[in-house]
Design a protein around this motif. Structure first.
Motif, PDB file in Angstrom:
ATOM      1  N   SER A 171     -73.776 -17.066  13.131  1.00 45.69           N
ATOM      2  CA  SER A 171     -72.648 -17.604  12.434  1.00 45.69           C
ATOM      3  C   SER A 171     -71.369 -17.060  12.069  1.00 45.69           C
ATOM      4  O   SER A 171     -71.689 -15.724  11.978  1.00 45.69           O
ATOM      5  N   HIS A 219     -69.117 -22.114   6.695  1.00 43.08           N
ATOM      6  CA  HIS A 219     -69.756 -21.731   8.345  1.00 43.08           C
ATOM      7  C   HIS A 219     -70.083 -23.189   8.596  1.00 43.08           C
ATOM      8  O   HIS A 219     -69.801 -24.251   8.102  1.00 43.08           O
ATOM      9  N   SER A 243     -79.220 -23.670  19.537  1.00 42.55           N
ATOM     10  CA  SER A 243     -77.885 -23.519  18.842  1.00 42.55           C
ATOM     11  C   SER A 243     -77.302 -24.864  18.550  1.00 42.55           C
ATOM     12  O   SER A 243     -76.575 -25.427  17.673  1.00 42.55           O
ATOM     13  N   LEU A 258     -75.261 -23.634  15.353  1.00 42.25           N
ATOM     14  CA  LEU A 258     -75.433 -22.254  15.036  1.00 42.25           C
ATOM     15  C   LEU A 258     -74.940 -21.930  16.264  1.00 42.25           C
ATOM     16  O   LEU A 258     -74.590 -22.607  17.241  1.00 42.25           O
ATOM     17  N   PHE A 286     -65.352 -21.051  15.759  1.00 44.21           N
ATOM     18  CA  PHE A 286     -66.455 -20.057  15.252  1.00 44.21           C
ATOM     19  C   PHE A 286     -66.730 -19.272  16.562  1.00 44.21           C
ATOM     20  O   PHE A 286     -66.911 -17.970  16.364  1.00 44.21           O
TER      21      PHE A 286
END
Length: 422
Positions: free
Chosen positions: A148, A272, A337, A342, A366
């Motif tokens: 992350s 995150h 993910s 993630l 991200f």
């Protein structure tokens, strides 16, 4: 280098085929091998526990490889690292562990390298910053499993009511925080430097100020000029001006800051992907932008990875490699993910996620940060203890009577001592 050779030399001798098979990890003359994997649980309920992910993956793998069985023990993050440590100490190491750190085991020569177990295409598919972070003495032992990065989250409603736009540098961040404070926002900027995860907030601010935990050759550089300037600015220009809320940063933990953001009490903070779910559950409207740097966009954001490692004790190198090639297939990396919000650790899966409109909407920001991200110096066996020192003392740098230079130098001295003792 030839991968996954068995290590057996010469021809079969008078010991016979049964003994040879036993030496390769079989039992009772059988050529079936059972791998033991200890893994962390990324779920937050019974509905999305990692036991479900691993169960489905192992079922598919065993259908394709009937001679290899995989026994998976999924444990909470609060227990999994300790459990693996205890198993290794008792000479009962698992074949594979998916946990938070690998360097200690690599230093003790207990791990296969990635070269030993992975096919060349699988190893080459890892994203470069993650593969680099898995190195010890230039050899990859840590195989990234989940990743992350961090972005600056902001409350859209609070920003709109204050008439401000997302900041692009520190001065704009301070100006925005002042306007949020003037409108009664409890935490204009939430600065969690408490012991839970202070090393993360610390690192993000170090990077945004042009510094970091190490220098260009990998030596600790915690009290660098850039880092001192960063924490002096935080102390004087954010905390000292009352822009970080009622809880002293050294006592504010990440979980508390995230919960306050979801309640609508925080104007902005580093976050995150987990924070997206928390905010969505509260119907909070938020935006995300790259973390502002001292004079503009930060050149590198902080990346975080969890690790897969392969232990040598049971001698199942070939079977471990076969299983890991399956684990790191694009399909399986994407499934994990997406399930846990993630970032994929492989180039192929990252490209697919970026091209998917639904994925890109949720995680695109991200993903963009990951290729240039900087990770903790997890390849150093000293990092675990250095991280403890950061959690213990970094919050004091921004106290009213704090001395950033002195405290950072204190942490640096202890870090150097820990490194020298390895």
């Amino acid at each position: 280098m030839q991968r996954r050779v068995t290590g057996l030399t010469a021809a079969v001798t008078a010991l016979g085929m049964a003994a040879l098979l036993a030496g390769c990890g079989g039992s009772g003359g059988s050529d079936e091998v059972t791998l033991k994997l200890v893994a962390a649980d990324y779920g937050d309920s019974a509905a999305n526990t990692s036991k479900k992910y691993w169960g489905e993956l192992v079922e598919k793998f065993e259908a394709e490889h009937p001679d290899i069985k995989v026994d998976v023990d999924v444990l909470p993050w609060t227990d999994v690292d300790r459990k693996v440590k205890e198993m290794v100490a008792a000479d009962e190491a698992p074949d594979l562990a998916q946990i938070g750190a690998y360097a200690d085991y690599a230093a003790q020569d207990k791990l296969y390298s990635a070269d030993d177990v992975l096919s060349i295409p699988t190893q080459a598919d890892f994203l470069a910053p993650l593969a680099k972070a898995g190195l010890v003495q230039r050899v990859q032992y840590g195989m990234p499993f989940a990743a992350s990065t961090r972005l600056l989250f902001y409350n859209e409603k609070l920003f709109k009511s204050a008439g401000i736009t997302p900041p692009e540098n520190w001065n704009e961040l301070q100006a925005a925080a002042k306007k949020l404070k003037a409108r009664g926002v409890k935490y204009p900027y939430a600065l969690p430097l408490g012991k839970e995860e202070a090393q993360a907030e610390t690192y993000q601010w170090m990077l945004s100020g042009g510094g970091g935990y190490t220098d260009n050759v990998g030596s600790y550089d915690i009290d660098s000029k850039q880092n001192v300037q960063t924490f002096t600015w935080l102390k004087d220009e954010l905390v000292g001006k009352g822009l970080t809320g009622p809880t002293p940063p050294g006592k504010l933990n990440r979980a508390e800051a995230f919960a306050a953001f979801a309640r609508g009490e925080v104007g902005m903070l580093n976050g995150h992907p987990t924070l997206m779910k928390m905010a969505a559950k509260k119907d909070l409207k938020y935006g995300m932008v790259p973390m502002p740097g001292v004079n503009g966009k930060t050149q590198a954001t902080m990346g975080v990875a969890d690790w897969m490692m392969a232990f040598k004790q049971n001698g199942h190198r070939k079977e471990i490699g076969t299983f890991l090639d399956f684990v790191y297939s694009k399909e399986n990396v994407l499934a994990f993910s997406r399930e846990y919000d993630l970032l994929p650790v492989t180039t192929s899966a990252s490209q697919d996620m970026a091209a998917d409109k639904k994925d890109a909407k949720r995680l695109g920001g991200f993903l963009e940060e990951l290729p240039t991200s900087q990770l903790y110096p997890v390849g150093k066996t000293s990092w675990a203890q250095v991280s403890v020192q950061i959690k213990e003392y970094i919050g004091k740098t921004v106290d009213p009577n704090g001395d950033p230079q002195a405290i950072l130098s204190q942490i640096e001295t202890k870090a150097a001592a820990e490194e020298a003792a390895q």
